[in-house]
Scaffold this motif. Sequence first.
Motif, PDB file in Angstrom:
ATOM      1  N   MET A 147     -66.880  36.156  -3.296  1.00  0.00           N
ATOM      2  CA  MET A 147     -65.916  37.223  -3.082  1.00  0.00           C
ATOM      3  C   MET A 147     -64.485  36.732  -3.243  1.00  0.00           C
ATOM      4  N   VAL A 148     -64.278  35.427  -3.097  1.00  0.00           N
ATOM      5  CA  VAL A 148     -62.950  34.823  -3.219  1.00  0.00           C
ATOM      6  C   VAL A 148     -63.014  33.764  -4.300  1.00  0.00           C
ATOM      7  N   ASP A 149     -61.983  33.705  -5.146  1.00  0.00           N
ATOM      8  CA  ASP A 149     -61.929  32.712  -6.216  1.00  0.00           C
ATOM      9  C   ASP A 149     -61.490  31.372  -5.647  1.00  0.00           C
ATOM     10  N   ASP A 150     -62.454  30.668  -5.037  1.00  0.00           N
ATOM     11  CA  ASP A 150     -62.147  29.397  -4.382  1.00  0.00           C
ATOM     12  C   ASP A 150     -62.865  28.222  -5.040  1.00  0.00           C
ATOM     13  N   GLY A 151     -63.336  28.446  -6.274  1.00  0.00           N
ATOM     14  CA  GLY A 151     -64.027  27.374  -6.983  1.00  0.00           C
ATOM     15  C   GLY A 151     -65.489  27.256  -6.632  1.00  0.00           C
ATOM     16  N   THR A 152     -65.989  28.179  -5.807  1.00  0.00           N
ATOM     17  CA  THR A 152     -67.393  28.162  -5.414  1.00  0.00           C
ATOM     18  C   THR A 152     -68.268  28.669  -6.560  1.00  0.00           C
ATOM     19  N   GLU A 153     -69.442  28.086  -6.694  1.00  0.00           N
ATOM     20  CA  GLU A 153     -70.339  28.469  -7.782  1.00  0.00           C
ATOM     21  C   GLU A 153     -70.938  29.856  -7.544  1.00  0.00           C
ATOM     22  N   SER A 154     -71.260  30.535  -8.631  1.00  0.00           N
ATOM     23  CA  SER A 154     -72.010  31.788  -8.566  1.00  0.00           C
ATOM     24  C   SER A 154     -73.422  31.531  -9.081  1.00  0.00           C
ATOM     25  N   VAL A 155     -74.337  32.418  -8.725  1.00  0.00           N
ATOM     26  CA  VAL A 155     -75.750  32.199  -9.039  1.00  0.00           C
ATOM     27  C   VAL A 155     -76.347  33.475  -9.635  1.00  0.00           C
ATOM     28  N   GLU A 156     -77.184  33.282 -10.653  1.00  0.00           N
ATOM     29  CA  GLU A 156     -78.000  34.359 -11.203  1.00  0.00           C
ATOM     30  C   GLU A 156     -79.467  34.048 -10.927  1.00  0.00           C
ATOM     31  N   LEU A 157     -80.180  35.011 -10.372  1.00  0.00           N
ATOM     32  CA  LEU A 157     -81.607  34.859 -10.123  1.00  0.00           C
ATOM     33  C   LEU A 157     -82.338  35.909 -10.958  1.00  0.00           C
ATOM     34  N   HIS A 158     -83.150  35.451 -11.908  1.00  0.00           N
ATOM     35  CA  HIS A 158     -83.903  36.340 -12.778  1.00  0.00           C
ATOM     36  C   HIS A 158     -85.310  36.489 -12.182  1.00  0.00           C
ATOM     37  N   ILE A 159     -85.652  37.711 -11.812  1.00  0.00           N
ATOM     38  CA  ILE A 159     -86.891  37.971 -11.093  1.00  0.00           C
ATOM     39  C   ILE A 159     -87.763  38.930 -11.900  1.00  0.00           C
ATOM     40  N   ARG A 160     -88.981  38.500 -12.201  1.00  0.00           N
ATOM     41  CA  ARG A 160     -89.920  39.386 -12.884  1.00  0.00           C
ATOM     42  C   ARG A 160     -90.369  40.470 -11.919  1.00  0.00           C
ATOM     43  N   ARG A 178     -91.451  37.788  -8.894  1.00  0.00           N
ATOM     44  CA  ARG A 178     -91.519  36.332  -9.003  1.00  0.00           C
ATOM     45  C   ARG A 178     -90.279  35.788  -9.715  1.00  0.00           C
ATOM     46  N   LEU A 179     -89.659  34.765  -9.126  1.00  0.00           N
ATOM     47  CA  LEU A 179     -88.491  34.124  -9.724  1.00  0.00           C
ATOM     48  C   LEU A 179     -88.903  33.357 -10.974  1.00  0.00           C
ATOM     49  N   VAL A 180     -88.256  33.662 -12.120  1.00  0.00           N
ATOM     50  CA  VAL A 180     -88.614  33.006 -13.375  1.00  0.00           C
ATOM     51  C   VAL A 180     -87.454  32.216 -13.977  1.00  0.00           C
ATOM     52  N   LYS A 181     -86.238  32.455 -13.476  1.00  0.00           N
ATOM     53  CA  LYS A 181     -85.086  31.730 -14.021  1.00  0.00           C
ATOM     54  C   LYS A 181     -83.970  31.747 -12.989  1.00  0.00           C
ATOM     55  N   MET A 182     -83.250  30.630 -12.922  1.00  0.00           N
ATOM     56  CA  MET A 182     -82.115  30.518 -12.023  1.00  0.00           C
ATOM     57  C   MET A 182     -80.974  29.847 -12.776  1.00  0.00           C
ATOM     58  N   VAL A 183     -79.779  30.425 -12.697  1.00  0.00           N
ATOM     59  CA  VAL A 183     -78.607  29.851 -13.359  1.00  0.00           C
ATOM     60  C   VAL A 183     -77.507  29.698 -12.322  1.00  0.00           C
ATOM     61  N   ILE A 184     -76.964  28.493 -12.210  1.00  0.00           N
ATOM     62  CA  ILE A 184     -75.854  28.215 -11.293  1.00  0.00           C
ATOM     63  C   ILE A 184     -74.622  27.934 -12.135  1.00  0.00           C
ATOM     64  N   TYR A 185     -73.593  28.770 -11.982  1.00  0.00           N
ATOM     65  CA  TYR A 185     -72.352  28.633 -12.739  1.00  0.00           C
ATOM     66  C   TYR A 185     -71.321  27.897 -11.883  1.00  0.00           C
ATOM     67  N   MET A 186     -70.818  26.774 -12.400  1.00  0.00           N
ATOM     68  CA  MET A 186     -69.847  25.967 -11.679  1.00  0.00           C
ATOM     69  C   MET A 186     -68.492  26.089 -12.375  1.00  0.00           C
ATOM     70  N   PRO A 187     -67.501  26.699 -11.721  1.00  0.00           N
ATOM     71  CA  PRO A 187     -66.206  26.941 -12.365  1.00  0.00           C
ATOM     72  C   PRO A 187     -65.593  25.677 -12.958  1.00  0.00           C
ATOM     73  N   GLY A 188     -65.261  25.754 -14.253  1.00  0.00           N
ATOM     74  CA  GLY A 188     -64.629  24.628 -14.921  1.00  0.00           C
ATOM     75  C   GLY A 188     -65.559  23.492 -15.293  1.00  0.00           C
ATOM     76  N   GLN A 189     -66.861  23.642 -15.006  1.00  0.00           N
ATOM     77  CA  GLN A 189     -67.792  22.546 -15.278  1.00  0.00           C
ATOM     78  C   GLN A 189     -68.998  22.954 -16.115  1.00  0.00           C
ATOM     79  N   GLY A 190     -69.186  24.250 -16.331  1.00  0.00           N
ATOM     80  CA  GLY A 190     -70.368  24.691 -17.067  1.00  0.00           C
ATOM     81  C   GLY A 190     -71.400  25.281 -16.130  1.00  0.00           C
ATOM     82  N   SER A 191     -72.667  25.050 -16.428  1.00  0.00           N
ATOM     83  CA  SER A 191     -73.721  25.672 -15.633  1.00  0.00           C
ATOM     84  C   SER A 191     -74.987  24.827 -15.631  1.00  0.00           C
ATOM     85  N   VAL A 192     -75.865  25.128 -14.696  1.00  0.00           N
ATOM     86  CA  VAL A 192     -77.185  24.518 -14.617  1.00  0.00           C
ATOM     87  C   VAL A 192     -78.202  25.653 -14.724  1.00  0.00           C
ATOM     88  N   GLU A 193     -79.166  25.489 -15.616  1.00  0.00           N
ATOM     89  CA  GLU A 193     -80.168  26.519 -15.862  1.00  0.00           C
ATOM     90  C   GLU A 193     -81.554  25.953 -15.563  1.00  0.00           C
TER      91      GLU A 193
END
Length: 208
Positions: free
Chosen positions: A142-155, A160-175
Motif C-alpha cells: 500500500m506504501v511505496d517503501d521498496g517492499t516486494e509485491s507478490v503474484e499468486l497464480h491459482i488454478r 491449487r497454486l501453480v505459479k508464484m512471482v515475487i517482484y523486488m523493486p529495482g532488482q527484478g523478480s523471482v518466478e
Amino acid sequence: MRYILFLFIAMLQLPLFAQNGADKANALLDKTLAGLKADVPVRMDYTYRVLDEDGEALQQDRGIMYVDNGRYALLMQDMKVWCDGMTQWSYMREVDEVYVTDAVSDEAQNLSPLHIMEHYRTGRAVSLVEDGAVAVVTLQPMVDDGTESVELHIRKNGNRLVKMVIYMPGQGSVEVLLDGYAAKCGADGDVFTCPLDDYRAAEIIDMR
C-alpha cells in the motif's frame, strides 16, 4: 445533470467494487491454503527463475519442494533449503557454505510458501484477475517503501497454486513454477532437516 448524477453514483460504487474484489481474492487464498494444509505433507516439482528488470533470466534451477505446515524443504542443484519449524539451513553450492538461521527470521519466512500466502496480505492491497482457468491474486504494498509485491497464480479447478512471482523493486523478480503435486506424500522429519554429515567440507555460518 443526468450525466453528472450518473458519474457521482458510479464514483460511490467504486470502493464497493474494489472491496468485493479483495473479498473474492482473500476467499480464494483461504480456500487454497486450507486445501494445501489438508494435503500435507505435500511434494511438488518446481522451476525457480531469477529475472532482471527487463525479464531476462539471470539464474534458473529445478528441484523438489516439500511442504508440511511450518516445515519445508527446497531441494535444487545449486541451492538447498531445509526448515524443521525451528531452524532453517540454506546450502549454496557455488560457495560451499551452509547458512543457519531461526525459522522465524525474515530470511526463513520469505522462502516459506505457506507464509507468503498467509501473511503477505498484511500491509498489502489484495486484488484478483481471472485469466481463464487460472486466477491471479496480487498482493501489492500500500506504501511505496521498496517492499516486494507478490503474484499468486491459482488454478481454479481444485484451488491449487501453480505459479508464484515475487517482484523486488529495482532488482527484478523471482518466478516459481509448480507442478507434479503429490498430496500425503509420506515425507518424514528427516526431509526437513539439513544432513550436515553430507556437507562436512562446507563452511557453517550461524546467523542466529
